[in-house]
Design a protein around this motif. Sequence first.
Motif, PDB file in Angstrom:
ATOM      1  N   GLN A  96       0.846  -1.185   0.000  1.00 12.58           N
ATOM      2  CA  GLN A  96       0.000   0.000   0.000  1.00 12.58           C
ATOM      3  C   GLN A  96       0.885   1.240   0.000  1.00 12.58           C
ATOM      4  OE1 GLN A  96      -2.470   0.509   3.475  1.00 12.58           O
ATOM      5  NE2 GLN A  96      -3.910   1.765   2.357  1.00 12.58           N
ATOM      6  N   VAL A  97       0.518   2.222  -0.820  1.00 11.90           N
ATOM      7  CA  VAL A  97       1.246   3.478  -0.896  1.00 11.90           C
ATOM      8  C   VAL A  97       0.372   4.559  -0.264  1.00 11.90           C
ATOM      9  CG1 VAL A  97       2.316   5.177  -2.428  1.00 11.90           C
ATOM     10  CG2 VAL A  97       2.400   2.731  -3.006  1.00 11.90           C
ATOM     11  N   ILE A  98       0.933   5.250   0.729  1.00  9.17           N
ATOM     12  CA  ILE A  98       0.188   6.291   1.437  1.00  9.17           C
ATOM     13  C   ILE A  98       0.991   7.580   1.396  1.00  9.17           C
ATOM     14  CG2 ILE A  98      -0.707   7.029   3.680  1.00  9.17           C
ATOM     15  CD1 ILE A  98      -1.221   4.086   4.311  1.00  9.17           C
ATOM     16  N   LEU A  99       0.298   8.665   1.059  1.00  8.59           N
ATOM     17  CA  LEU A  99       0.902   9.993   1.056  1.00  8.59           C
ATOM     18  C   LEU A  99       0.137  10.884   2.016  1.00  8.59           C
ATOM     19  CD1 LEU A  99       1.201   8.894  -2.045  1.00  8.59           C
ATOM     20  CD2 LEU A  99       1.903  11.227  -2.454  1.00  8.59           C
ATOM     21  N   TYR A 100       0.880  11.611   2.833  1.00  9.73           N
ATOM     22  CA  TYR A 100       0.305  12.652   3.685  1.00  9.73           C
ATOM     23  C   TYR A 100       0.655  13.970   3.008  1.00  9.73           C
ATOM     24  CZ  TYR A 100      -0.153   8.951   7.126  1.00  9.73           C
ATOM     25  OH  TYR A 100      -0.485   7.779   7.768  1.00  9.73           O
ATOM     26  N   THR A 101      -0.355  14.775   2.689  1.00  9.26           N
ATOM     27  CA  THR A 101      -0.157  15.985   1.891  1.00  9.26           C
ATOM     28  C   THR A 101      -0.858  17.178   2.515  1.00  9.26           C
ATOM     29  OG1 THR A 101      -2.139  15.592   0.554  1.00  9.26           O
ATOM     30  CG2 THR A 101      -0.081  14.577  -0.228  1.00  9.26           C
ATOM     31  N   LYS A 102      -0.586  18.345   1.937  1.00  5.18           N
ATOM     32  CA  LYS A 102      -1.315  19.569   2.296  1.00  5.18           C
ATOM     33  C   LYS A 102      -1.765  20.258   1.022  1.00  5.18           C
ATOM     34  CE  LYS A 102       0.701  20.658   6.767  1.00  5.18           C
ATOM     35  NZ  LYS A 102       1.415  21.665   7.572  1.00  5.18           N
ATOM     36  N   GLY A 162       1.593   4.695 -12.833  1.00  5.24           N
ATOM     37  CA  GLY A 162       0.373   3.902 -12.704  1.00  5.24           C
ATOM     38  C   GLY A 162       0.171   3.315 -11.324  1.00  5.24           C
ATOM     39  N   VAL A 163       0.733   3.959 -10.322  1.00  5.02           N
ATOM     40  CA  VAL A 163       0.666   3.456  -8.943  1.00  5.02           C
ATOM     41  C   VAL A 163      -0.578   3.998  -8.252  1.00  5.02           C
ATOM     42  CG1 VAL A 163       1.807   3.475  -6.696  1.00  5.02           C
ATOM     43  CG2 VAL A 163       3.166   3.278  -8.794  1.00  5.02           C
ATOM     44  N   ALA A 164      -1.353   3.108  -7.672  1.00  6.66           N
ATOM     45  CA  ALA A 164      -2.504   3.522  -6.867  1.00  6.66           C
ATOM     46  C   ALA A 164      -1.990   3.920  -5.485  1.00  6.66           C
ATOM     47  CB  ALA A 164      -3.502   2.378  -6.745  1.00  6.66           C
ATOM     48  N   TYR A 165      -2.527   4.995  -4.947  1.00  2.00           N
ATOM     49  CA  TYR A 165      -2.108   5.447  -3.628  1.00  2.00           C
ATOM     50  C   TYR A 165      -3.283   6.043  -2.878  1.00  2.00           C
ATOM     51  CZ  TYR A 165      -1.783   9.875  -6.197  1.00  2.00           C
ATOM     52  OH  TYR A 165      -2.054  10.967  -6.990  1.00  2.00           O
ATOM     53  N   THR A 166      -3.119   6.092  -1.568  1.00  9.35           N
ATOM     54  CA  THR A 166      -4.099   6.726  -0.698  1.00  9.35           C
ATOM     55  C   THR A 166      -3.494   8.035  -0.231  1.00  9.35           C
ATOM     56  OG1 THR A 166      -4.915   4.584   0.046  1.00  9.35           O
ATOM     57  CG2 THR A 166      -5.425   6.490   1.436  1.00  9.35           C
ATOM     58  N   GLU A 167      -4.257   9.106  -0.378  1.00 11.20           N
ATOM     59  CA  GLU A 167      -3.785  10.429   0.020  1.00 11.20           C
ATOM     60  C   GLU A 167      -4.560  10.912   1.236  1.00 11.20           C
ATOM     61  OE1 GLU A 167      -3.329  14.943  -1.810  1.00 11.20           O
ATOM     62  OE2 GLU A 167      -4.236  13.375  -3.032  1.00 11.20           O
ATOM     63  N   HIS A 168      -3.826  11.355   2.237  1.00 14.79           N
ATOM     64  CA  HIS A 168      -4.434  11.941   3.424  1.00 14.79           C
ATOM     65  C   HIS A 168      -4.035  13.411   3.478  1.00 14.79           C
ATOM     66  CE1 HIS A 168      -5.664   8.033   4.802  1.00 14.79           C
ATOM     67  NE2 HIS A 168      -4.416   7.598   4.869  1.00 14.79           N
ATOM     68  N   ASP A 169      -5.006  14.304   3.330  1.00 17.25           N
ATOM     69  CA  ASP A 169      -4.753  15.741   3.394  1.00 17.25           C
ATOM     70  C   ASP A 169      -4.736  16.159   4.854  1.00 17.25           C
ATOM     71  OD1 ASP A 169      -4.962  18.556   3.471  1.00 17.25           O
ATOM     72  OD2 ASP A 169      -6.015  18.599   1.553  1.00 17.25           O
ATOM     73  N   ILE A 170      -3.577  16.647   5.304  1.00 23.46           N
ATOM     74  CA  ILE A 170      -3.436  17.038   6.708  1.00 23.46           C
ATOM     75  C   ILE A 170      -3.351  18.559   6.862  1.00 23.46           C
ATOM     76  CG2 ILE A 170      -2.406  14.838   7.343  1.00 23.46           C
ATOM     77  CD1 ILE A 170       0.312  16.413   7.493  1.00 23.46           C
ATOM     78  N   THR A 171      -3.869  19.291   5.878  1.00 27.14           N
ATOM     79  CA  THR A 171      -3.819  20.751   5.905  1.00 27.14           C
ATOM     80  C   THR A 171      -4.356  21.311   7.218  1.00 27.14           C
ATOM     81  OG1 THR A 171      -4.065  20.833   3.502  1.00 27.14           O
ATOM     82  CG2 THR A 171      -4.551  22.855   4.712  1.00 27.14           C
ATOM     83  N   MET A 172      -5.445  20.762   7.683  1.00 26.34           N
ATOM     84  CA  MET A 172      -6.089  21.263   8.900  1.00 26.34           C
ATOM     85  C   MET A 172      -5.681  20.467  10.148  1.00 26.34           C
ATOM     86  SD  MET A 172      -7.643  23.767   7.570  1.00 26.34           S
ATOM     87  CE  MET A 172      -8.684  24.350   8.886  1.00 26.34           C
ATOM     88  N   GLY A 173      -4.649  19.654  10.019  1.00 28.65           N
ATOM     89  CA  GLY A 173      -4.207  18.862  11.170  1.00 28.65           C
ATOM     90  C   GLY A 173      -5.102  17.664  11.373  1.00 28.65           C
ATOM     91  N   ALA A 210      -6.516  13.923  13.084  1.00 30.10           N
ATOM     92  CA  ALA A 210      -6.086  12.560  13.385  1.00 30.10           C
ATOM     93  C   ALA A 210      -5.060  12.031  12.395  1.00 30.10           C
ATOM     94  CB  ALA A 210      -7.300  11.632  13.434  1.00 30.10           C
ATOM     95  N   LYS A 211      -5.204  12.354  11.114  1.00 25.00           N
ATOM     96  CA  LYS A 211      -4.254  11.851  10.116  1.00 25.00           C
ATOM     97  C   LYS A 211      -2.884  12.506  10.278  1.00 25.00           C
ATOM     98  CE  LYS A 211      -6.648   8.705   8.213  1.00 25.00           C
ATOM     99  NZ  LYS A 211      -6.254   7.301   8.365  1.00 25.00           N
ATOM    100  N   ARG A 212      -2.845  13.768  10.709  1.00 25.26           N
ATOM    101  CA  ARG A 212      -1.552  14.406  10.993  1.00 25.26           C
ATOM    102  C   ARG A 212      -0.902  13.695  12.166  1.00 25.26           C
ATOM    103  NH1 ARG A 212       0.862  18.038  14.359  1.00 25.26           N
ATOM    104  NH2 ARG A 212       2.540  19.258  13.436  1.00 25.26           N
ATOM    105  N   ASP A 213      -1.676  13.403  13.187  1.00 20.34           N
ATOM    106  CA  ASP A 213      -1.154  12.669  14.337  1.00 20.34           C
ATOM    107  C   ASP A 213      -0.651  11.289  13.914  1.00 20.34           C
ATOM    108  OD1 ASP A 213      -1.854  14.849  15.897  1.00 20.34           O
ATOM    109  OD2 ASP A 213      -3.712  13.928  16.633  1.00 20.34           O
ATOM    110  N   GLU A 214      -1.387  10.634  13.019  1.00 19.29           N
ATOM    111  CA  GLU A 214      -0.979   9.325  12.502  1.00 19.29           C
ATOM    112  C   GLU A 214       0.360   9.439  11.782  1.00 19.29           C
ATOM    113  OE1 GLU A 214      -3.907   6.667  10.373  1.00 19.29           O
ATOM    114  OE2 GLU A 214      -2.590   7.207   8.695  1.00 19.29           O
ATOM    115  N   MET A 215       0.508  10.471  10.936  1.00 21.75           N
ATOM    116  CA  MET A 215       1.757  10.684  10.209  1.00 21.75           C
ATOM    117  C   MET A 215       2.918  10.857  11.185  1.00 21.75           C
ATOM    118  SD  MET A 215       2.951  13.832   7.747  1.00 21.75           S
ATOM    119  CE  MET A 215       3.467  14.872   9.130  1.00 21.75           C
ATOM    120  N   LEU A 216       2.714  11.677  12.218  1.00 18.57           N
ATOM    121  CA  LEU A 216       3.777  11.929  13.188  1.00 18.57           C
ATOM    122  C   LEU A 216       4.108  10.690  14.009  1.00 18.57           C
ATOM    123  CD1 LEU A 216       2.815  15.523  14.314  1.00 18.57           C
ATOM    124  CD2 LEU A 216       4.735  14.833  12.846  1.00 18.57           C
ATOM    125  N   ALA A 217       3.127   9.831  14.228  1.00 20.95           N
ATOM    126  CA  ALA A 217       3.389   8.571  14.929  1.00 20.95           C
ATOM    127  C   ALA A 217       4.243   7.647  14.063  1.00 20.95           C
ATOM    128  CB  ALA A 217       2.078   7.891  15.307  1.00 20.95           C
TER     129      ALA A 217
END
Length: 87
Positions: free
Chosen positions: A5-11, A28-39, A41-48
């Motif tokens: 799985q490919v995961i990107l944390y972005t703003k 051609g890579v499928a990925y999941t993007e988590h926008d952490i612009t507003m901080g 739970a996903k920002r906390d996940e990234m920092l963990a």
Amino acid sequence: MSEPQVILYTKFGCPYCARAKRLLDEKGVAYTEHDITMGGAKRDEMLARAPNARTVPQIFIGATHVGGSDDLAAMERAGKLDALLAG
């Protein structure tokens, strides 16, 4: 063996995030993007997952923390990205 799985944390509006996504899209890579612009739970996940990460994007391929856009591009130039993506 399945592809990792490919995961990107972005703003929002981040040019480095756009560059990383463009490289993955071109491959051609499928990925999941988590926008952490507003901080949140996903920002906390990234920092963990990457405690010293203070910039975006932060890219994970499977259990491997790739780093940012420049790190992803360097892996591609070195010929190492395809193997990591293949699992």
